[in-house]
Design a protein around this motif. Structure first.
Motif, PDB file in Angstrom:
ATOM      1  N   GLN A 253      -4.327   1.538  -4.078  1.00 21.96           N
ATOM      2  CA  GLN A 253      -3.123   1.307  -4.871  1.00 21.96           C
ATOM      3  C   GLN A 253      -2.400   2.622  -5.137  1.00 21.96           C
ATOM      4  O   GLN A 253      -1.168   2.709  -5.034  1.00 21.96           O
ATOM      5  CB  GLN A 253      -3.491   0.640  -6.198  1.00 21.96           C
ATOM      6  CG  GLN A 253      -2.281   0.253  -7.056  1.00 21.96           C
ATOM      7  CD  GLN A 253      -1.384  -0.779  -6.392  1.00 21.96           C
ATOM      8  OE1 GLN A 253      -1.844  -1.842  -5.986  1.00 21.96           O
ATOM      9  NE2 GLN A 253      -0.088  -0.466  -6.271  1.00 21.96           N
ATOM     10  N   ALA A 254      -3.167   3.659  -5.436  1.00 22.57           N
ATOM     11  CA  ALA A 254      -2.566   4.979  -5.670  1.00 22.57           C
ATOM     12  C   ALA A 254      -1.905   5.508  -4.399  1.00 22.57           C
ATOM     13  O   ALA A 254      -0.816   6.103  -4.444  1.00 22.57           O
ATOM     14  CB  ALA A 254      -3.638   5.953  -6.163  1.00 22.57           C
ATOM     15  N   ARG A 255      -2.543   5.287  -3.265  1.00 18.28           N
ATOM     16  CA  ARG A 255      -1.978   5.750  -1.996  1.00 18.28           C
ATOM     17  C   ARG A 255      -0.742   4.956  -1.601  1.00 18.28           C
ATOM     18  O   ARG A 255       0.186   5.488  -0.983  1.00 18.28           O
ATOM     19  CB  ARG A 255      -3.034   5.671  -0.891  1.00 18.28           C
ATOM     20  CG  ARG A 255      -4.085   6.763  -1.014  1.00 18.28           C
ATOM     21  CD  ARG A 255      -5.209   6.611  -0.009  1.00 18.28           C
ATOM     22  NE  ARG A 255      -6.051   7.813   0.005  1.00 18.28           N
ATOM     23  CZ  ARG A 255      -7.212   7.916   0.638  1.00 18.28           C
ATOM     24  NH1 ARG A 255      -7.693   6.873   1.326  1.00 18.28           N
ATOM     25  NH2 ARG A 255      -7.892   9.045   0.599  1.00 18.28           N
TER      26      ARG A 255
ATOM     27  N   SER B  93     -15.925  -1.299  -3.169  1.00 14.86           N
ATOM     28  CA  SER B  93     -14.751  -2.158  -3.244  1.00 14.86           C
ATOM     29  C   SER B  93     -13.924  -1.865  -4.493  1.00 14.86           C
ATOM     30  O   SER B  93     -12.696  -1.733  -4.425  1.00 14.86           O
ATOM     31  CB  SER B  93     -15.183  -3.627  -3.242  1.00 14.86           C
ATOM     32  OG  SER B  93     -14.072  -4.477  -3.401  1.00 14.86           O
ATOM     33  N   GLU B  94     -14.586  -1.740  -5.637  1.00 16.61           N
ATOM     34  CA  GLU B  94     -13.857  -1.483  -6.885  1.00 16.61           C
ATOM     35  C   GLU B  94     -13.119  -0.154  -6.821  1.00 16.61           C
ATOM     36  O   GLU B  94     -11.951  -0.049  -7.216  1.00 16.61           O
ATOM     37  CB  GLU B  94     -14.845  -1.484  -8.057  1.00 16.61           C
ATOM     38  CG  GLU B  94     -15.422  -2.860  -8.364  1.00 16.61           C
ATOM     39  CD  GLU B  94     -16.447  -2.816  -9.488  1.00 16.61           C
ATOM     40  OE1 GLU B  94     -16.634  -1.701 -10.059  1.00 16.61           O
ATOM     41  OE2 GLU B  94     -17.046  -3.852  -9.791  1.00 16.61           O
ATOM     42  N   SER B  95     -13.800   0.840  -6.310  1.00 10.96           N
ATOM     43  CA  SER B  95     -13.180   2.159  -6.202  1.00 10.96           C
ATOM     44  C   SER B  95     -12.071   2.168  -5.154  1.00 10.96           C
ATOM     45  O   SER B  95     -11.024   2.807  -5.332  1.00 10.96           O
ATOM     46  CB  SER B  95     -14.252   3.192  -5.841  1.00 10.96           C
ATOM     47  OG  SER B  95     -13.684   4.445  -5.591  1.00 10.96           O
ATOM     48  N   ALA B  96     -12.293   1.425  -4.057  1.00 11.61           N
ATOM     49  CA  ALA B  96     -11.331   1.427  -2.957  1.00 11.61           C
ATOM     50  C   ALA B  96      -9.985   0.830  -3.355  1.00 11.61           C
ATOM     51  O   ALA B  96      -8.932   1.367  -3.005  1.00 11.61           O
ATOM     52  CB  ALA B  96     -11.897   0.660  -1.765  1.00 11.61           C
ATOM     53  N   TRP B  97     -10.010  -0.259  -4.083  1.00 11.90           N
ATOM     54  CA  TRP B  97      -8.758  -0.886  -4.479  1.00 11.90           C
ATOM     55  C   TRP B  97      -7.915   0.059  -5.337  1.00 11.90           C
ATOM     56  O   TRP B  97      -6.684   0.126  -5.185  1.00 11.90           O
ATOM     57  CB  TRP B  97      -9.014  -2.191  -5.232  1.00 11.90           C
ATOM     58  CG  TRP B  97      -9.389  -3.332  -4.334  1.00 11.90           C
ATOM     59  CD1 TRP B  97     -10.580  -3.972  -4.279  1.00 11.90           C
ATOM     60  CD2 TRP B  97      -8.557  -3.955  -3.353  1.00 11.90           C
ATOM     61  NE1 TRP B  97     -10.563  -4.962  -3.322  1.00 11.90           N
ATOM     62  CE2 TRP B  97      -9.327  -4.983  -2.735  1.00 11.90           C
ATOM     63  CE3 TRP B  97      -7.264  -3.764  -2.925  1.00 11.90           C
ATOM     64  CZ2 TRP B  97      -8.820  -5.793  -1.722  1.00 11.90           C
ATOM     65  CZ3 TRP B  97      -6.756  -4.578  -1.905  1.00 11.90           C
ATOM     66  CH2 TRP B  97      -7.530  -5.570  -1.319  1.00 11.90           C
ATOM     67  N   GLU B  98      -8.561   0.780  -6.228  1.00 10.44           N
ATOM     68  CA  GLU B  98      -7.837   1.730  -7.068  1.00 10.44           C
ATOM     69  C   GLU B  98      -7.250   2.863  -6.220  1.00 10.44           C
ATOM     70  O   GLU B  98      -6.107   3.271  -6.411  1.00 10.44           O
ATOM     71  CB  GLU B  98      -8.779   2.292  -8.141  1.00 10.44           C
ATOM     72  CG  GLU B  98      -9.260   1.259  -9.142  1.00 10.44           C
ATOM     73  CD  GLU B  98     -10.281   1.824 -10.122  1.00 10.44           C
ATOM     74  OE1 GLU B  98     -10.544   3.048 -10.032  1.00 10.44           O
ATOM     75  OE2 GLU B  98     -10.791   1.065 -10.963  1.00 10.44           O
TER      76      GLU B  98
ATOM     77  N   GLN C   7       2.697   6.701  -1.116  1.00  8.62           N
ATOM     78  CA  GLN C   7       2.920   6.687   0.340  1.00  8.62           C
ATOM     79  C   GLN C   7       2.189   7.838   1.030  1.00  8.62           C
ATOM     80  O   GLN C   7       2.683   8.470   1.965  1.00  8.62           O
ATOM     81  CB  GLN C   7       4.408   6.724   0.666  1.00  8.62           C
ATOM     82  CG  GLN C   7       5.123   5.402   0.438  1.00  8.62           C
ATOM     83  CD  GLN C   7       4.561   4.288   1.338  1.00  8.62           C
ATOM     84  OE1 GLN C   7       4.805   4.263   2.538  1.00  8.62           O
ATOM     85  NE2 GLN C   7       3.823   3.367   0.732  1.00  8.62           N
ATOM     86  N   GLU C   8       0.986   8.080   0.544  1.00  7.56           N
ATOM     87  CA  GLU C   8       0.147   9.138   1.093  1.00  7.56           C
ATOM     88  C   GLU C   8      -0.324   8.789   2.510  1.00  7.56           C
ATOM     89  O   GLU C   8      -0.606   7.640   2.830  1.00  7.56           O
ATOM     90  CB  GLU C   8      -1.067   9.339   0.177  1.00  7.56           C
ATOM     91  CG  GLU C   8      -2.086  10.347   0.678  1.00  7.56           C
ATOM     92  CD  GLU C   8      -3.347  10.364  -0.172  1.00  7.56           C
ATOM     93  OE1 GLU C   8      -4.359  10.945   0.283  1.00  7.56           O
ATOM     94  OE2 GLU C   8      -3.333   9.784  -1.272  1.00  7.56           O
TER      95      GLU C   8
END
Length: 399
Positions: A104-106, A96-101, A110-111
């Motif tokens: 947000q980057a994606r 979860s922690e890694s996914a949110w980051e 707009q990847e």
């Protein structure tokens, strides 16, 4: 193996054993899977367990739905109890922690990325990207989808549409990806098309005013007037959805993304096909299409109309064609002149009918004689009347 060797190995193992405490992030390998948990070797003096609820951000029925033996995982220490040799880990928290980051980057870039559909729920689809992601039904495809039951397990190409970490909200969209690709392809196709070009397309949908044809991934319109050479009541009389057709490009408007097509322009025209169908002197059947003051236009073949001049409608004199004809009436006509090159055909109705016999002239009556004319013989009665009338007085004197 000597006792001393065993002691040395045990000591070495103790020296290499990691120390863990609550909140630590550790790496390990799945060594066993039960329905309710996965057992993980992390290099501690005993193995840890990840309960099924801590394996994924989504609700799963059994651990084997998420992980498999031999898989390397990263997990957070939830609790450790050396007395009971129980070490509880959570893969979900780390993911979860890694996914949110990552999300947000994606979102910022707009990847486009791929996700697997984990479940079909009311209103859309759910995917596990380390956190629960929702794809609303309206954001799955460019077209309406009535039933999503077969989408479970599918891989979709998506973008992050909305992200709100505080409220644990992540919305994805495949439709945005498809729309962008469609527009890019549309411009490419529009730029490649040329007026007058003929190409094959597929009938996508029918409307009251025409048919939309897919030509290379872009829809062009064939107006109802361009479907056939003859009059068309409704497009379904000529084409059907899914049908392959040949069309001609009439006009391309890249600025507005519009393509005008014609189906009839790829077919032989009615005047071409009728060139060998009619010849001067033929008597054929036609339908009155229009009436004008100077005559009637009669259709003798689909798309082929000829003029019956008012003088060729009837043997008797008529003031207007409306006196003897009506639109839609079927009539017999004779071909007087036919010029396919000029799209002209002259017709006659009266020459298909026998001329009526001439009306006999009335006999002249004999002229009645004048009574006072002395040169005309009169009847005895008339004569007596006349003499008595003329000489009555004189005869009386002689007596």
């Amino acid at each position: 193996m000597s006792e001393e060797t065993k002691v040395n190995e045990q000591q070495e193992a103790m020296d290499n054993m990691i120390a863990v405490k609550k909140g630590d992030t550790v790496k390990g390998t799945i060594v066993k899977i039960d329905d309710e948990q996965a057992v993980v070797s992390i290099g501690y003096k005993y193995d840890g367990v990840i309960p099924v609820r801590e394996l994924s951000s989504l609700a799963v029925d059994k651990a084997s739905d998420v992980v498999e033996v031999g898989q390397e995982v990263e997990a957070k220490v939830v609790s450790v109890d050396d007395n009971k040799e129980r070490l509880v880990l959570s893969k979900r928290q780390v993911d979860s922690e890694s996914a949110w980051e990552t999300m947000q980057a994606r979102f910022d870039s707009q990847e486009v990325f791929e996700v697997a559909v984990a479940d079909v729920v009311k209103g859309g689809l759910v995917a596990d990207v380390g956190v629960r992601a929702f794809i609303p039904a309206s954001m799955v495809e460019r077209h309406f989808v009535e039933d999503f039951s077969d989408y479970k397990g599918r891989t979709l190409r998506v973008k992050v549409k909305e992200i709100d970490r505080e409220n644990n909200k992540l919305i994805l969209s495949q439709k945005d990806v498809l729309d962008a690709e469609f527009e890019a392809n549309k411009q490419q196709v529009l730029e490649s098309l040329q007026e007058g070009q003929e190409l094959e397309g597929t009938v996508q949908r029918l409307t009251q005013f025409g048919a939309f044809i897919d030509v290379g991934g872009v829809d062009g319109l064939v107006h109802i007037s361009e479907l056939a050479w003859q009059h068309v009541e409704k497009p379904s009389d000529v084409v059907e959805e899914g049908q392959k057709v040949k069309v001609k490009v009439l006009k391309v408007d890249p600025a507005n993304g519009k393509i005008s097509l014609s189906l009839k322009a790829t077919l032989p025209g009615p005047w071409e096909t009728s060139a060998e169908q009619f010849k001067i002197g033929d008597i054929i059947t036609g339908t009155v299409k229009r009436l004008v003051n100077f005559g009637a236009f009669v259709e003798v073949a689909p798309g082929v109309e000829g003029l019956v001049h008012i003088s060729q409608i009837s043997h008797r004199h008529i003031g207007t064609p409306f006196e003897v004809l009506k639109e839609g009436q079927e009539v017999q006509v004779k071909v007087l002149d036919f010029n396919p090159a000029e799209k002209r055909i002259s017709l006659s109705i009266k020459e298909t009918e026998e001329a009526p016999a001439p009306t006999p002239k009335p006999e002249k009556k004999a002229k009645q004689p004048e009574i006072n004319n002395p040169n005309v013989s009169l009847s005895n009665e008339s004569m007596s009347f006349t003499l008595a009338e003329r000489f009555g007085d004189k005869l009386n004197k002689l007596k």
